[in-house]
Every structure is written in structure tokens, then in C-alpha cells.
Design a protein around this motif. Sequence first.
Motif, mmCIF file in Angstrom:
data_model
loop_
_atom_site.group_PDB
_atom_site.id
_atom_site.type_symbol
_atom_site.label_atom_id
_atom_site.label_comp_id
_atom_site.label_asym_id
_atom_site.label_seq_id
_atom_site.Cartn_x
_atom_site.Cartn_y
_atom_site.Cartn_z
ATOM 1 N N TYR A 109 0.831 -1.197 0.000
ATOM 2 C CA TYR A 109 0.000 0.000 0.000
ATOM 3 C C TYR A 109 0.870 1.255 0.000
ATOM 4 O O TYR A 109 0.552 2.242 -0.685
ATOM 5 C CB TYR A 109 -0.952 0.035 1.195
ATOM 6 C CG TYR A 109 -1.817 1.272 1.130
ATOM 7 C CD1 TYR A 109 -2.836 1.362 0.186
ATOM 8 C CD2 TYR A 109 -1.547 2.378 1.928
ATOM 9 C CE1 TYR A 109 -3.578 2.513 0.053
ATOM 10 C CE2 TYR A 109 -2.289 3.542 1.802
ATOM 11 C CZ TYR A 109 -3.310 3.600 0.858
ATOM 12 O OH TYR A 109 -4.041 4.751 0.715
ATOM 13 N N TRP A 110 1.948 1.240 0.763
ATOM 14 C CA TRP A 110 2.847 2.390 0.809
ATOM 15 C C TRP A 110 3.343 2.724 -0.595
ATOM 16 O O TRP A 110 3.434 3.891 -0.977
ATOM 17 C CB TRP A 110 4.020 2.085 1.735
ATOM 18 C CG TRP A 110 4.467 3.264 2.545
ATOM 19 C CD1 TRP A 110 5.528 4.088 2.280
ATOM 20 C CD2 TRP A 110 3.875 3.766 3.760
ATOM 21 N NE1 TRP A 110 5.634 5.056 3.251
ATOM 22 C CE2 TRP A 110 4.644 4.891 4.174
ATOM 23 C CE3 TRP A 110 2.805 3.379 4.543
ATOM 24 C CZ2 TRP A 110 4.346 5.623 5.318
ATOM 25 C CZ3 TRP A 110 2.513 4.102 5.691
ATOM 26 C CH2 TRP A 110 3.275 5.211 6.068
ATOM 27 N N GLN A 111 3.622 1.663 -1.362
ATOM 28 C CA GLN A 111 4.093 1.849 -2.729
ATOM 29 C C GLN A 111 2.947 2.314 -3.636
ATOM 30 O O GLN A 111 3.128 3.215 -4.468
ATOM 31 C CB GLN A 111 4.684 0.537 -3.246
ATOM 32 C CG GLN A 111 5.482 0.650 -4.524
ATOM 33 C CD GLN A 111 6.117 -0.679 -4.897
ATOM 34 O OE1 GLN A 111 5.419 -1.674 -5.057
ATOM 35 N NE2 GLN A 111 7.435 -0.705 -5.015
ATOM 36 N N GLN A 112 1.756 1.712 -3.472
ATOM 37 C CA GLN A 112 0.592 2.110 -4.267
ATOM 38 C C GLN A 112 0.295 3.606 -4.117
ATOM 39 O O GLN A 112 0.012 4.303 -5.093
ATOM 40 C CB GLN A 112 -0.647 1.330 -3.812
ATOM 41 C CG GLN A 112 -0.862 -0.020 -4.449
ATOM 42 C CD GLN A 112 -2.180 -0.613 -3.988
ATOM 43 O OE1 GLN A 112 -2.368 -0.929 -2.808
ATOM 44 N NE2 GLN A 112 -3.110 -0.744 -4.911
ATOM 45 N N ALA A 113 0.316 4.072 -2.870
ATOM 46 C CA ALA A 113 -0.055 5.450 -2.576
ATOM 47 C C ALA A 113 1.100 6.422 -2.761
ATOM 48 O O ALA A 113 0.934 7.629 -2.558
ATOM 49 C CB ALA A 113 -0.577 5.547 -1.147
ATOM 50 N N GLN A 114 2.272 5.892 -3.153
ATOM 51 C CA GLN A 114 3.462 6.710 -3.405
ATOM 52 C C GLN A 114 3.795 7.589 -2.197
ATOM 53 O O GLN A 114 4.041 8.795 -2.308
ATOM 54 C CB GLN A 114 3.267 7.567 -4.662
ATOM 55 C CG GLN A 114 3.055 6.736 -5.910
ATOM 56 C CD GLN A 114 2.877 7.576 -7.166
ATOM 57 O OE1 GLN A 114 2.602 8.761 -7.107
ATOM 58 N NE2 GLN A 114 3.056 6.959 -8.318
ATOM 59 N N LEU A 115 3.825 6.957 -1.039
ATOM 60 C CA LEU A 115 4.120 7.662 0.204
ATOM 61 C C LEU A 115 5.631 7.736 0.418
ATOM 62 O O LEU A 115 6.392 6.976 -0.183
ATOM 63 C CB LEU A 115 3.440 6.944 1.373
ATOM 64 C CG LEU A 115 1.903 6.945 1.318
ATOM 65 C CD1 LEU A 115 1.318 6.060 2.413
ATOM 66 C CD2 LEU A 115 1.357 8.362 1.442
ATOM 67 N N ILE B 199 9.497 7.401 1.900
ATOM 68 C CA ILE B 199 10.190 6.175 2.290
ATOM 69 C C ILE B 199 10.216 5.984 3.815
ATOM 70 O O ILE B 199 10.470 4.891 4.310
ATOM 71 C CB ILE B 199 11.622 6.166 1.723
ATOM 72 C CG1 ILE B 199 12.227 4.761 1.826
ATOM 73 C CG2 ILE B 199 12.488 7.208 2.416
ATOM 74 C CD1 ILE B 199 13.538 4.604 1.089
ATOM 75 N N PHE C 175 11.865 -0.266 -1.928
ATOM 76 C CA PHE C 175 12.255 1.128 -2.062
ATOM 77 C C PHE C 175 13.625 1.333 -2.697
ATOM 78 O O PHE C 175 14.008 2.467 -3.011
ATOM 79 C CB PHE C 175 12.259 1.805 -0.682
ATOM 80 C CG PHE C 175 10.912 1.810 -0.016
ATOM 81 C CD1 PHE C 175 9.858 2.546 -0.529
ATOM 82 C CD2 PHE C 175 10.686 1.054 1.127
ATOM 83 C CE1 PHE C 175 8.620 2.564 0.088
ATOM 84 C CE2 PHE C 175 9.456 1.049 1.756
ATOM 85 C CZ PHE C 175 8.407 1.810 1.232
ATOM 86 N N ASP D 153 -6.697 8.298 -2.907
ATOM 87 C CA ASP D 153 -5.640 7.293 -3.044
ATOM 88 C C ASP D 153 -6.156 6.054 -3.772
ATOM 89 O O ASP D 153 -7.369 5.810 -3.839
ATOM 90 C CB ASP D 153 -5.097 6.908 -1.667
ATOM 91 C CG ASP D 153 -4.157 7.962 -1.092
ATOM 92 O OD1 ASP D 153 -3.685 8.806 -1.872
ATOM 93 O OD2 ASP D 153 -3.921 7.952 0.127
#
Length: 395
Positions: free
Chosen positions: A68-74, A76, A106, A384
Motif C-alpha cells: 500500500y505504501w508503494q501504491q499510494a506513493q508515500l 520512504i 524502495f 488514493d
Amino acid sequence: MSLLSHFCRRIRLTGPISVGELMQDVIMDPKHGYYPQAARIGHKGDFITAPELTPVFGEIIGAWSLLYWQQAQLPINVHFTELGPGRGTLMRDIIDTVGIIGPAFFGKAPKLSASLIEISEQFIAEQEKLLCGNVRNPITPQQIFDNPNYLTRTGLHKARFKWYSMLDHLPDDRPTLYVMNEFLDALPVNQFQKTEEKGWVEIMVDVEKDENKLFYTTYKTGRSIKVDQDKDYAKLPVGTQIEHSPMSGKVVTALSERIAKSGGAALIIDYGEDQMSTELTFRAFKNHQQVNPLEDLGLCDLTADVNFRDLKKSIAEVDGVKAHGPITQSSFLTLMGIGERFRQLYSRVPEEKQDSIIHAHNFLCSPEEMGDRFKVLCVTRESDPVPFCFEGASS
């Protein structure tokens, strides 16, 4: 004085109390309460949770978080917050997983941090030892309630861990993955019953005249009058009984407001249904057996099913966020590849341990165990992406 004696004395002085008030006091009472004294979790305790059964559960949550962190481009810098972290087992497994596989997502090791919402000094010590390797100085109840952030340590994978007594004390200035696993089921519920003469009345707890014994009764209260005015309940037949958890709604609303402001997501995992419930589910467990919730207060786990329908209504009242699901725990874990993970473990362990691998998988995923009874609800910003596993399950 036992907690039961305390309640009997209190009710004789002030009158009957609601089921919710009973649960609240058992949760929060610093001297006798079940949770401040560190609830007995595990095979030898009163109940067992998924993280205590197998680290694979936490691995799945950690892997989903990275997806999800990657999906939402949050950014690092990955931050977690867990409400009701128990012994710290789930947080350990999440941080361990993200610390190990995070660099592959990442391109370099992510900077990890986590907040734990906890009021039990016994649990705090267990969490600190598990996450940081030792207990530096035992935390006292006064420190817990007098300091917004009463403990800060660096631990597993160089993650920065901070402990708080309340969600309100946490800064809300960065994206966060909030995790609640079997947390909301311990929050107070109020119970109501529809009658012919009085309409909706509240189910209350009273004390026998000449002995320390509690029993259920009904009264017309301000809370029951509000139920009278709710159109959703107007057409239900006489004799119907319902439960409502205002505190659960407040917690989910607070999480949703934080996500709307700063981004991230919330993952809510618990047992319950996504529909109006006309069954009373307030109950108690001791030594893995269901017992009378009005007996052995402070010595047994009090719980009630989570109403995901009500949670989604609370989420919908917050602008800028969206609820996804709930889906069954079995669906969530299966989509995240838990079957393959257990097959890998099965092939690597000695033959005498293979049955335990099969048992853990069945307990988490079987419809007769946790699989269908437990649900997973996700909250994200409306803007998101739909999180993995929840495609087609958004509200």
C-alpha cells in the motif's frame, strides 16, 4: 476489594449501570481492571490472537503495508501505529518483515518508526523487551497517565518506538499505517431491547439486595430514547435486542480524520458482521471457555462482536476518506499469499512440527475458525488508489 465487590458497592450507592459502563470500568480500572493488569493471552490464557498463533500473520500485514505504501506513493519513512498492541508480537512481526523486505520495495532500507497505544504497565514491559531487547526502566501508572509520550526507545531494525496512553496524544503530521487487531471488540457496548409498552429500553446491570451478585434488568434511559428516535430501528419487532458501541465509532472517526489530514491507511481486523445485528454478543472468556460476564470481573476477557456496518457509517461522516470492505480474513490472507507461505514453512520444518503449520493455517483461514468470522476493513484517503485485496469491495 475485588472488582465485583467494587461494582456491587457502587450500584447500591448510585443505582444500576449500563453494560457499557461495566465494560469501561473493567477495561480502565488501574487497580483491578483486566486490561491494565495485562490480559492473559495465549494457549495458557483466556484467549489467543492470530499474531500469538504464528508470525506469518504479522508478516502478511507487513507485506500488505509495503504494497500500500508503494501504491499510494508515500515517503520512504514508514510509520506504524497500533492500538491495543498486547505483548507487542504483531508489531514485532510487522517491523521485522518491513525491515527485511523493505529495501527490495524502495531500493534502500526504509526509515522505520512506530507508535503503540497502551495503558498496561505489564504489557508495556513485554512490548519494550520484545521490540527493544530489554526493559530500561519499569513504567509506572503515574508516568503513563501524566505524560503524553511516556516512553521512547530505538529497537528492532533501528526503528524508533514511542508509547502513548491515548490516540489523541499522537502527532498527526505524517502518513501512518494504523493497525487494530482484536481491539474494537474489547470496547464498551450499550444494549437495548424493544418493548410493547415503553418502546426501546436499555439493558442495565443491578445488584441483588442481600448478596454480592449482579443481574440484568431494563430501564428507560436517555440512550434508549435516542434509539426510539432512530429510523433504522423503528420497524423492528417488539422483543428485538441490539448493541451499539459509541466508543468504537469515535475511535474510527479519529483515525479517519488523521488519514484525511496526513495520509496513510487503517487496517481494522476483528470478529463481527457487516449488517444490522439483532443479537446480543456481550460475553466473557476465561481459560478459553465462555463464562458469565457478571462473575469474576477483572479476571476474564469481556468482549462483543464488532458492527462493521456502524463503523462504515462513522467513516462516511469524515470528508476525504473511503472505507474498503470489509472482506473476510480468509480472503485477505489468501490474496496476500498465505497459502504459499505456509507451504514453504511446511517443507522446511521437521516432520513433528508439520501438524502445527497445518493447524495455524486452518485456524486463520477456515470458515469454521477465524476465516469467515473475522473481517478486515480498510480506510484510506478517497483520492488514493484502492488498496490491494480490496478491489471491488469499496463502500
